[in-house]
Enzyme design. Structure first.
Site, PDB file in Angstrom:
ATOM      1  CG  MET A  29      -8.121   7.160   2.479  1.00 56.73           C
ATOM      2  SD  MET A  29      -7.351   7.118   4.094  1.00 56.73           S
ATOM      3  CE  MET A  29      -6.680   5.478   4.146  1.00 56.73           C
TER       4      MET A  29
ATOM      5  CG  MET B 225     -12.031  -2.560   4.411  1.00 54.10           C
ATOM      6  SD  MET B 225     -10.389  -1.938   3.980  1.00 54.10           S
ATOM      7  CE  MET B 225      -9.577  -1.498   5.134  1.00 54.10           C
TER       8      MET B 225
ATOM      9  CG  ASP C 155      -5.369   2.230   0.576  1.00 53.18           C
ATOM     10  OD1 ASP C 155      -6.165   1.547   0.617  1.00 53.18           O
ATOM     11  OD2 ASP C 155      -4.163   1.693   1.255  1.00 53.18           O
TER      12      ASP C 155
ATOM     13  CG  MET D  15     -11.460   3.762   1.739  1.00 54.72           C
ATOM     14  SD  MET D  15      -9.932   3.356   2.786  1.00 54.72           S
ATOM     15  CE  MET D  15      -8.594   3.381   1.301  1.00 54.72           C
TER      16      MET D  15
ATOM     17  CG  HIS E  78      -9.442   0.487  -1.029  1.00 51.33           C
ATOM     18  ND1 HIS E  78      -8.831   0.283   0.369  1.00 51.33           N
ATOM     19  CD2 HIS E  78     -10.670   0.495  -0.901  1.00 51.33           C
ATOM     20  CE1 HIS E  78      -9.858  -0.111   1.180  1.00 51.33           C
ATOM     21  NE2 HIS E  78     -10.857   0.100   0.688  1.00 51.33           N
TER      22      HIS E  78
ATOM     23  CG  ASP F  20      -6.703  -2.853   2.618  1.00 55.29           C
ATOM     24  OD1 ASP F  20      -5.741  -2.563   3.225  1.00 55.29           O
ATOM     25  OD2 ASP F  20      -7.288  -1.758   1.874  1.00 55.29           O
TER      26      ASP F  20
ATOM     27  CB  SER G 290      -1.194   0.004   1.332  1.00 53.40           C
ATOM     28  OG  SER G 290      -1.366   1.289   1.306  1.00 53.40           O
TER      29      SER G 290
ATOM     30  CG  HIS H 162      -3.875  -1.540  -1.694  1.00 57.98           C
ATOM     31  ND1 HIS H 162      -5.100  -2.219  -2.470  1.00 57.98           N
ATOM     32  CD2 HIS H 162      -4.371  -0.657  -0.789  1.00 57.98           C
ATOM     33  CE1 HIS H 162      -6.018  -1.933  -1.556  1.00 57.98           C
ATOM     34  NE2 HIS H 162      -5.759  -1.016  -0.731  1.00 57.98           N
TER      35      HIS H 162
HETATM   36  C1  DX5 Z   1      -6.772   1.565   5.109  1.00 54.84           C
HETATM   37  C2  DX5 Z   1      -6.091   1.088   3.866  1.00 54.84           C
HETATM   38  C3  DX5 Z   1      -5.247   0.024   3.896  1.00 54.84           C
HETATM   39  C4  DX5 Z   1      -3.917   0.402   4.563  1.00 54.84           C
HETATM   40  C5  DX5 Z   1      -3.189  -0.837   5.088  1.00 54.84           C
HETATM   41  O1  DX5 Z   1      -7.929   2.396   5.118  1.00 54.84           O
HETATM   42  O2  DX5 Z   1      -7.284   0.751   3.118  1.00 54.84           O
HETATM   43  O3  DX5 Z   1      -4.813  -0.310   2.530  1.00 54.84           O
HETATM   44  O4  DX5 Z   1      -3.127   1.155   3.612  1.00 54.84           O
HETATM   45  O5  DX5 Z   1      -2.343  -0.461   5.822  1.00 54.84           O
HETATM   46  P1  DX5 Z   1      -1.576  -1.393   6.927  1.00 54.84           P
HETATM   47  O6  DX5 Z   1      -1.089  -2.694   6.071  1.00 54.84           O
HETATM   48  O7  DX5 Z   1      -0.598  -0.549   7.365  1.00 54.84           O
HETATM   49  O8  DX5 Z   1      -2.637  -1.893   8.053  1.00 54.84           O
HETATM   50 ZN    ZN Z   2      -6.623  -0.194   0.897  1.00 56.74          ZN
END
Ligand code: DX5
Ligand code: ZN
Length: 216
Positions: free
Chosen positions: A36, A136, A34, A67, A65, A174, A7, A32
């Site tokens: 947000m 998740m 993320d 969010m 991903h 994840d 990630s 990956h």
């Molecule tokens: C959390 C993200 C994850 C996050 C995972 O909201 O969707 O992808 O980056 O991070 P770790 O592996 O540090 O838990």
């Molecule tokens: Zn993620």
């Protein structure tokens, strides 16, 4: 063989090209990404300019991903920014079936993400159309959180649903994944493992990816 998706959220944004090239040279399978929006989750990560910079250097598929609320507004933009997989949250979409097909109609893979409290059974009537179920294993919003143990049960529930429907969906986990739990997750049925903190907080991230790939 299970896939590893480091990630980028945990990368060093001041040295993004270096970290992207480290992943290129490693045994990782996907990037990956993320995204947000500060509304669906209590954090804001990054958007298109950063994604385009990643795309410029990445030699492996971008697993995006989302969010964000109303994710369907941005599917085309994320495809144009290089996404090969787009996952949106079940909890953020009113028309899940329509969203799945909007992504697939662009010729890329469609994933549906479920928060820790959302039962897998909500996917019963669309599992056959889904390419990826993103479970998740922490509450979304931040890297480096503690893995939620109930995820093993949700992997088993997802496997059962996939088997019943004849779906070919992959199961992605994840949050809180690391060397201590990856083998059990894969043995339970996980296909794609996201790892942020475990990779980037390690003194040798490339070697950590090797360890996650080989359970060593
Ligand atoms: C959390 C993200 C994850 C996050 C995972 O909201 O969707 O992808 O980056 O991070 P770790 O592996 O540090 O838990
Ligand atoms: Zn993620």
């Amino acid at each position: 063989m299970h896939k590893i998706a480091p990630s980028i959220l945990s990368a060093d944004f001041g040295n993004l090209q270096r970290d992207v090239e480290m992943i290129n040279a490693s045994e990782a399978d996907w990037f990956h990404i993320d995204v947000m929006d500060g509304v669906f989750v209590p954090n804001i990560s990054f958007g298109f300019p950063v994604l385009k910079s990643i795309q410029k250097h990445a030699t492996k598929p971008l697993d995006v991903h989302l969010m964000i609320v109303q994710p369907e507004r941005y599917f085309q933009d994320f495809k144009d920014a290089g996404a090969e997989v787009i996952s949106f949250h079940y909890e953020a979409s009113t028309h899940v079936h329509r969203s799945i097909h909007a992504i697939k109609d662009m010729g890329i893979k469609a994933g549906v993400a479920l928060n820790p409290h959302t039962p897998v059974s909500v996917l019963e009537d669309c599992i056959a159309d889904i390419d990826l179920v993103l479970l998740m294993s922490v509450n979304p919003g931040f890297g480096g959180q503690k893995f939620i143990e109930n995820t093993y049960k949700k992997i088993r529930d997802t496997k059962e649903l996939i088997a019943k429907s004849g779906s070919k969906a992959l199961i992605e986990i994840d949050g809180g994944v690391g060397a201590g739990n990856i083998q059990k997750l894969v043995e339970t049925g996980a296909d794609v493992l996201v790892a942020g903190n475990a990779v980037f907080a390690d003194a040798d991230p490339k070697n950590m990816i090797h360890r996650l790939k080989t359970f060593s």
